[in-house]
Design a protein around this motif. Structure first.
Motif, PDB file in Angstrom:
ATOM      1  N   VAL A   1      67.527  27.272  41.120  1.00  0.00           N
ATOM      2  CA  VAL A   1      66.649  28.439  41.082  1.00  0.00           C
ATOM      3  C   VAL A   1      65.409  28.203  41.945  1.00  0.00           C
ATOM      4  O   VAL A   1      64.906  29.126  42.597  1.00  0.00           O
ATOM      5  N   ALA A   2      64.911  26.974  41.984  1.00  0.00           N
ATOM      6  CA  ALA A   2      63.779  26.660  42.853  1.00  0.00           C
ATOM      7  C   ALA A   2      64.132  26.930  44.313  1.00  0.00           C
ATOM      8  O   ALA A   2      63.294  27.398  45.092  1.00  0.00           O
ATOM      9  N   GLY A   3      65.373  26.635  44.702  1.00  0.00           N
ATOM     10  CA  GLY A   3      65.814  26.954  46.056  1.00  0.00           C
ATOM     11  C   GLY A   3      65.782  28.442  46.322  1.00  0.00           C
ATOM     12  O   GLY A   3      65.375  28.899  47.400  1.00  0.00           O
ATOM     13  N   VAL A   4      66.209  29.229  45.338  1.00  0.00           N
ATOM     14  CA  VAL A   4      66.162  30.692  45.459  1.00  0.00           C
ATOM     15  C   VAL A   4      64.716  31.164  45.603  1.00  0.00           C
ATOM     16  O   VAL A   4      64.414  32.041  46.425  1.00  0.00           O
ATOM     17  N   ILE A   5      63.818  30.580  44.829  1.00  0.00           N
ATOM     18  CA  ILE A   5      62.405  30.961  44.898  1.00  0.00           C
ATOM     19  C   ILE A   5      61.827  30.650  46.276  1.00  0.00           C
ATOM     20  O   ILE A   5      61.086  31.461  46.853  1.00  0.00           O
ATOM     21  N   ALA A   6      62.155  29.476  46.817  1.00  0.00           N
ATOM     22  CA  ALA A   6      61.660  29.106  48.145  1.00  0.00           C
ATOM     23  C   ALA A   6      62.163  30.077  49.206  1.00  0.00           C
ATOM     24  O   ALA A   6      61.409  30.505  50.095  1.00  0.00           O
ATOM     25  N   ALA A   7      63.444  30.433  49.129  1.00  0.00           N
ATOM     26  CA  ALA A   7      63.997  31.379  50.088  1.00  0.00           C
ATOM     27  C   ALA A   7      63.302  32.736  49.969  1.00  0.00           C
ATOM     28  O   ALA A   7      62.980  33.379  50.974  1.00  0.00           O
ATOM     29  N   TYR A   8      63.072  33.168  48.740  1.00  0.00           N
ATOM     30  CA  TYR A   8      62.458  34.477  48.523  1.00  0.00           C
ATOM     31  C   TYR A   8      61.070  34.560  49.144  1.00  0.00           C
ATOM     32  O   TYR A   8      60.729  35.536  49.816  1.00  0.00           O
TER      33      TYR A   8
ATOM     34  N   GLY B   1      53.906  36.136  47.528  1.00  0.00           N
ATOM     35  CA  GLY B   1      53.350  34.955  48.175  1.00  0.00           C
ATOM     36  C   GLY B   1      52.320  34.257  47.304  1.00  0.00           C
ATOM     37  O   GLY B   1      52.296  33.020  47.228  1.00  0.00           O
ATOM     38  N   PHE B   2      51.495  35.032  46.631  1.00  0.00           N
ATOM     39  CA  PHE B   2      50.462  34.439  45.775  1.00  0.00           C
ATOM     40  C   PHE B   2      51.080  33.830  44.520  1.00  0.00           C
ATOM     41  O   PHE B   2      50.808  32.679  44.175  1.00  0.00           O
ATOM     42  N   ALA B   3      51.939  34.591  43.832  1.00  0.00           N
ATOM     43  CA  ALA B   3      52.523  34.111  42.584  1.00  0.00           C
ATOM     44  C   ALA B   3      53.389  32.879  42.811  1.00  0.00           C
ATOM     45  O   ALA B   3      53.267  31.867  42.104  1.00  0.00           O
ATOM     46  N   ILE B   4      54.258  32.949  43.816  1.00  0.00           N
ATOM     47  CA  ILE B   4      55.158  31.822  44.077  1.00  0.00           C
ATOM     48  C   ILE B   4      54.388  30.647  44.665  1.00  0.00           C
ATOM     49  O   ILE B   4      54.700  29.482  44.392  1.00  0.00           O
ATOM     50  N   GLY B   5      53.367  30.937  45.474  1.00  0.00           N
ATOM     51  CA  GLY B   5      52.544  29.861  46.015  1.00  0.00           C
ATOM     52  C   GLY B   5      51.902  29.037  44.915  1.00  0.00           C
ATOM     53  O   GLY B   5      51.882  27.796  44.984  1.00  0.00           O
ATOM     54  N   ILE B   6      51.363  29.704  43.887  1.00  0.00           N
ATOM     55  CA  ILE B   6      50.779  28.991  42.753  1.00  0.00           C
ATOM     56  C   ILE B   6      51.841  28.165  42.038  1.00  0.00           C
ATOM     57  O   ILE B   6      51.609  27.010  41.658  1.00  0.00           O
ATOM     58  N   TRP B   7      53.026  28.748  41.874  1.00  0.00           N
ATOM     59  CA  TRP B   7      54.124  28.026  41.197  1.00  0.00           C
ATOM     60  C   TRP B   7      54.517  26.782  41.987  1.00  0.00           C
ATOM     61  O   TRP B   7      54.712  25.710  41.414  1.00  0.00           O
TER      62      TRP B   7
END
Length: 231
Positions: free
Chosen positions: A147-154, A178-184
């Motif tokens: 799932v982390a790979g999916v998040i990076a692609a997104y 970009g902001f939400a995933i960047g924090i994650w």
């Protein structure tokens, strides 16, 4: 931490996210089987145990599980571990992230390449976790690395898409991906620096990072022709 709930990002290249839905269903079905059918030892049999994967055996001073009695080939566990989870929160959060982000990554890649992408990210996450903790006897389970790979692609594909998230799991906010995933992502790297707590089920942060790296690399080559980054 932000928990995603919904994104304003319609499908463009496919009519329905069949692979994402199938992966979610498989994970939920396997978790139900774990709760009501599989013995607890299934995590040892089908999880990625770094000491077994890399060395095959443990030294006498660290033997805590009967690895010599486990019949599953170690390389199989790099696939099977992705479909086992520790508890309802573990599987629930993983599947929520996959449901929100997976459909658009599947849309950007197409069904077949997306399935290859997902499994490859999970395999690389298991290898990264094992490489950084080669003597660990603790089984790694869960879809988090894939799932982390999916998040990076997104985030590389759609950083400006607006998300509805729950901040601190209770406060609804509408912010950019970009902001939400960047924090994650920053949180994942921060946690490998901080000392691990004495929790009996520590989070496999290196698996998350391995999945992120794999996802960021693979989206460059597996996205469909014409699909731009940072759209």
């Amino acid at each position: 931490m932000f928990v995603p709930v919904h994104d304003d990002n319609p499908l463009r290249g496919i009519t329905f996210q069949y692979v994402t839905l199938t992966l979610v269903a498989m994970n939920l079905a396997m978790f139900a089987w774990q709760m009501f059918g599989l013995p607890p030892e299934a995590a040892v049999e089908f999880g990625v145990v770094p000491a077994r994967l890399l060395a095959g055996t443990l030294t006498a001073g660290t033997v805590t599980l009967p690895f010599d009695q486990v019949g599953t080939p170690p390389w199989i566990t790099l696939l099977s571990y992705m479909f086992l989870h520790g508890d309802i929160w573990h599987v629930g959060t993983n599947m929520l992230f996959l449901w929100v982000f997976g459909d658009n990554v599947e849309d950007a890649m197409g069904h077949t390449r997306y399935l290859v992408f997902y499994l490859a990210c999970g395999i690389f996450a298991g290898l990264a976790h094992s490489a950084l903790q080669p003597a660990s006897p603790v089984p790694l389970i869960g879809a988090s690395g894939a799932v982390a790979g999916v998040i990076a692609a997104y985030v590389l594909l759609y950083p400006r898409v607006m998300l509805w998230v729950l901040a601190f799991r209770i406060i609804p906010l509408r912010i950019s991906a970009g902001f939400a995933i960047g924090i994650w992502i920053l949180t994942q790297f921060a946690m490998v620096i901080l000392p691990q707590s004495g929790s009996p089920a520590p989070v496999a942060w290196w698996a998350h990072i391995g999945g992120l790296v794999a996802g960021a690399a693979l989206v460059l080559v597996l996205r469909r022709p014409g699909v731009r980054l940072f759209a």
